[in-house]
Scaffold this motif. Structure first.
Motif, PDB file in Angstrom:
ATOM      1  N   PRO A 225       0.831  -1.212   0.000  1.00  0.00           N
ATOM      2  CA  PRO A 225       0.000   0.000   0.000  1.00  0.00           C
ATOM      3  C   PRO A 225       0.866   1.263   0.000  1.00  0.00           C
ATOM      4  O   PRO A 225       2.002   1.255   0.483  1.00  0.00           O
ATOM      5  N   SER A 226       0.310   2.339  -0.545  1.00  0.00           N
ATOM      6  CA  SER A 226       1.020   3.617  -0.564  1.00  0.00           C
ATOM      7  C   SER A 226       0.480   4.524   0.525  1.00  0.00           C
ATOM      8  O   SER A 226      -0.738   4.668   0.673  1.00  0.00           O
ATOM      9  N   PRO A 227       1.375   5.184   1.281  1.00  0.00           N
ATOM     10  CA  PRO A 227       0.910   6.133   2.301  1.00  0.00           C
ATOM     11  C   PRO A 227       0.183   7.325   1.692  1.00  0.00           C
ATOM     12  O   PRO A 227      -0.524   8.049   2.393  1.00  0.00           O
ATOM     13  N   LEU A 228       0.335   7.524   0.386  1.00  0.00           N
ATOM     14  CA  LEU A 228      -0.335   8.634  -0.281  1.00  0.00           C
ATOM     15  C   LEU A 228      -1.816   8.358  -0.494  1.00  0.00           C
ATOM     16  O   LEU A 228      -2.601   9.285  -0.684  1.00  0.00           O
ATOM     17  N   LEU A 229      -2.189   7.068  -0.488  1.00  0.00           N
ATOM     18  CA  LEU A 229      -3.591   6.686  -0.665  1.00  0.00           C
ATOM     19  C   LEU A 229      -3.978   5.713   0.449  1.00  0.00           C
ATOM     20  O   LEU A 229      -4.115   4.498   0.221  1.00  0.00           O
ATOM     21  N   PRO A 230      -4.125   6.212   1.659  1.00  0.00           N
ATOM     22  CA  PRO A 230      -4.454   5.348   2.798  1.00  0.00           C
ATOM     23  C   PRO A 230      -5.733   4.550   2.547  1.00  0.00           C
ATOM     24  O   PRO A 230      -6.732   5.085   2.055  1.00  0.00           O
ATOM     25  N   GLY A 231      -5.666   3.268   2.871  1.00  0.00           N
ATOM     26  CA  GLY A 231      -6.838   2.421   2.729  1.00  0.00           C
ATOM     27  C   GLY A 231      -7.048   1.830   1.351  1.00  0.00           C
ATOM     28  O   GLY A 231      -7.966   1.027   1.160  1.00  0.00           O
ATOM     29  N   VAL A 232      -6.214   2.213   0.392  1.00  0.00           N
ATOM     30  CA  VAL A 232      -6.328   1.660  -0.967  1.00  0.00           C
ATOM     31  C   VAL A 232      -5.369   0.476  -1.082  1.00  0.00           C
ATOM     32  O   VAL A 232      -4.152   0.652  -1.022  1.00  0.00           O
ATOM     33  N   PRO A 233      -5.878  -0.741  -1.256  1.00  0.00           N
ATOM     34  CA  PRO A 233      -5.020  -1.931  -1.260  1.00  0.00           C
ATOM     35  C   PRO A 233      -4.339  -2.167  -2.603  1.00  0.00           C
ATOM     36  O   PRO A 233      -4.794  -1.663  -3.639  1.00  0.00           O
ATOM     37  N   PRO A 234      -3.247  -2.934  -2.616  1.00  0.00           N
ATOM     38  CA  PRO A 234      -2.629  -3.327  -3.886  1.00  0.00           C
ATOM     39  C   PRO A 234      -3.587  -4.159  -4.733  1.00  0.00           C
ATOM     40  O   PRO A 234      -4.339  -4.981  -4.202  1.00  0.00           O
ATOM     41  N   ILE A 235      -3.564  -3.942  -6.032  1.00  0.00           N
ATOM     42  CA  ILE A 235      -4.422  -4.706  -6.937  1.00  0.00           C
ATOM     43  C   ILE A 235      -4.142  -6.195  -6.815  1.00  0.00           C
ATOM     44  O   ILE A 235      -5.051  -7.028  -6.875  1.00  0.00           O
ATOM     45  N   GLY A 236      -2.856  -6.543  -6.617  1.00  0.00           N
ATOM     46  CA  GLY A 236      -2.460  -7.941  -6.528  1.00  0.00           C
ATOM     47  C   GLY A 236      -3.065  -8.692  -5.358  1.00  0.00           C
ATOM     48  O   GLY A 236      -3.085  -9.924  -5.350  1.00  0.00           O
ATOM     49  N   LYS A 237      -3.583  -7.966  -4.363  1.00  0.00           N
ATOM     50  CA  LYS A 237      -4.230  -8.628  -3.224  1.00  0.00           C
ATOM     51  C   LYS A 237      -5.579  -9.233  -3.634  1.00  0.00           C
ATOM     52  O   LYS A 237      -6.045 -10.190  -3.029  1.00  0.00           O
ATOM     53  N   THR A 238      -6.205  -8.635  -4.665  1.00  0.00           N
ATOM     54  CA  THR A 238      -7.494  -9.128  -5.152  1.00  0.00           C
ATOM     55  C   THR A 238      -7.347  -9.907  -6.450  1.00  0.00           C
ATOM     56  O   THR A 238      -7.950 -10.961  -6.628  1.00  0.00           O
ATOM     57  N   VAL A 239      -6.532  -9.378  -7.367  1.00  0.00           N
ATOM     58  CA  VAL A 239      -6.302 -10.021  -8.657  1.00  0.00           C
ATOM     59  C   VAL A 239      -4.983 -10.793  -8.571  1.00  0.00           C
ATOM     60  O   VAL A 239      -3.899 -10.232  -8.775  1.00  0.00           O
ATOM     61  N   GLN A 240      -5.083 -12.061  -8.226  1.00  0.00           N
ATOM     62  CA  GLN A 240      -3.891 -12.876  -8.041  1.00  0.00           C
ATOM     63  C   GLN A 240      -3.087 -12.983  -9.344  1.00  0.00           C
ATOM     64  O   GLN A 240      -3.644 -13.248 -10.412  1.00  0.00           O
ATOM     65  N   GLY A 241      -1.776 -12.737  -9.239  1.00  0.00           N
ATOM     66  CA  GLY A 241      -0.910 -12.801 -10.408  1.00  0.00           C
ATOM     67  C   GLY A 241      -0.628 -11.457 -11.028  1.00  0.00           C
ATOM     68  O   GLY A 241       0.183 -11.354 -11.958  1.00  0.00           O
ATOM     69  N   PHE A 242      -1.276 -10.394 -10.500  1.00  0.00           N
ATOM     70  CA  PHE A 242      -1.028  -9.055 -11.032  1.00  0.00           C
ATOM     71  C   PHE A 242       0.274  -8.510 -10.459  1.00  0.00           C
ATOM     72  O   PHE A 242       0.441  -8.427  -9.238  1.00  0.00           O
TER      73      PHE A 242
END
Length: 320
Positions: A225-242
């Motif tokens: 995650p980026s501190p610039l966008l708190p609460g926004v998760p990495p895409i790879g956490k939902t889309v496996q393999g991204f």
């Protein structure tokens, strides 16, 4: 028998000429070509780095935006420029990693037509949607897209946006339409206006809008995650393999004198080591990540060319 000049003598003359050129370099303003529009992430980085480089070289560094055709216009211009160190190129994986696999009739070679000088860093991207899209998370977006095939469209002003969106489409099976754009600001304008529903936008040009209620960020391309966008998760956490990284670096035309390359690399190392510059760029999500030598950067460019080629093939994107 024809006498052949001694190779050591020829090499010595070439080295002496290169050194003489470097000792007087630069004696005029330097043009730093950016293949994206003003206001894009790369443009913001170029202006910050260019100012610091100008201070060190005691010559103006003029930013010349040449957007269009997925960075091809700017790349072709620099590839044909005189290799004297007065025309440089700040570009990304779009021109040097992705385009060779996206376009069958590319009019430049990312390896043969350029002299690598220094990697600058990497820039995260975020998946954003228009507020009218009834999804508060990436999983909800995927579920909505599957339930409403063909109703979602996404903007693609650069290769990172294209490959990221197509990778998500392929892995998730969501039926959505890609809409090409000339520039990042134009794509964001249409996302805000609802002409497109999705846009994988670089934080450099989109961070301000991502912090408003005019768009909604659902995921970020970085592994963490980026501190610039708190609460926004990495895409790879939902889309496996991204897994996708957008890099940025500076080149010259092929045949740049070695001594000029070394001078520019040395000055850029000092510029990129400046804490004030690092802090300024971090505010737009850009992470300074310089290569140590031009040769290291050249190897990185070659590796990324292969990596992006594989990503594009896996995403099922056909060359135009």
């Amino acid at each position: 028998m024809q006498r052949i000049p001694f190779l050591p003598a020829l090499l010595s003359l070439a080295f002496s000429a290169s050194m003489a050129h470097a000792q007087g370099y630069p004696s005029a303003p330097i043009t730093l070509v950016v293949p994206f529009a003003a206001g894009s992430g790369t443009d913001s980085v170029a202006r910050a780095v260019g100012q610091k480089l100008s201070d060190r070289l005691k010559q103006p560094v003029v930013i010349d935006n040449k957007p269009g055709a997925s960075a091809q216009i700017g790349a072709q211009f620099v590839a044909k420029a005189k290799p004297d160190g007065y025309t440089l190129f700040m570009t990304t994986n779009t021109s040097h990693s992705a385009n060779p696999s996206l376009y069958s009739n590319l009019k430049y070679d990312p390896i043969k037509d350029f002299t690598p000088i220094a990697r600058v860093g990497e820039l995260p991207f975020a998946l954003a949607v228009h507020p009218a899209v009834p999804a508060k998370s990436l999983k909800e977006l995927i579920d909505y897209g599957k339930a409403n095939p063909g109703k979602l469209s996404y903007a693609t002003p650069n290769s990172t946006s294209l490959v990221a969106s197509e990778t998500i489409r392929r892995i998730t099976g969501v039926d959505m339409l890609g809409i090409p754009y000339k520039s990042s600001p134009q794509a964001m304008t249409d996302l805000v206006g609802g002409q497109v529903q999705l846009y994988v936008v670089d934080l450099g040009s989109g961070l301000g809008m991502l912090k408003t209620d005019k768009v909604r960020a659902l995921g970020i391309t970085t592994a963490e995650p980026s501190p610039l966008l708190p609460g926004v998760p990495p895409i790879g956490k939902t889309v496996q393999g991204f897994a996708l990284t957008s890099w940025n670096g500076i080149f010259g035309p092929a045949g740049l004198p070695p001594a000029v390359v070394e001078r520019l690399n040395s000055e850029l190392q000092a510029v990129l080591g400046n804490k004030d510059l690092q802090d300024k760029l971090s505010q737009i999500g850009f992470q300074v990540w310089p290569s140590k030598t031009p040769d290291e950067f050249a190897r990185y460019v070659a590796d990324q060319l292969n990596h992006w080629g594989s990503l594009i093939k896996q995403a099922g994107i056909r060359a135009e």
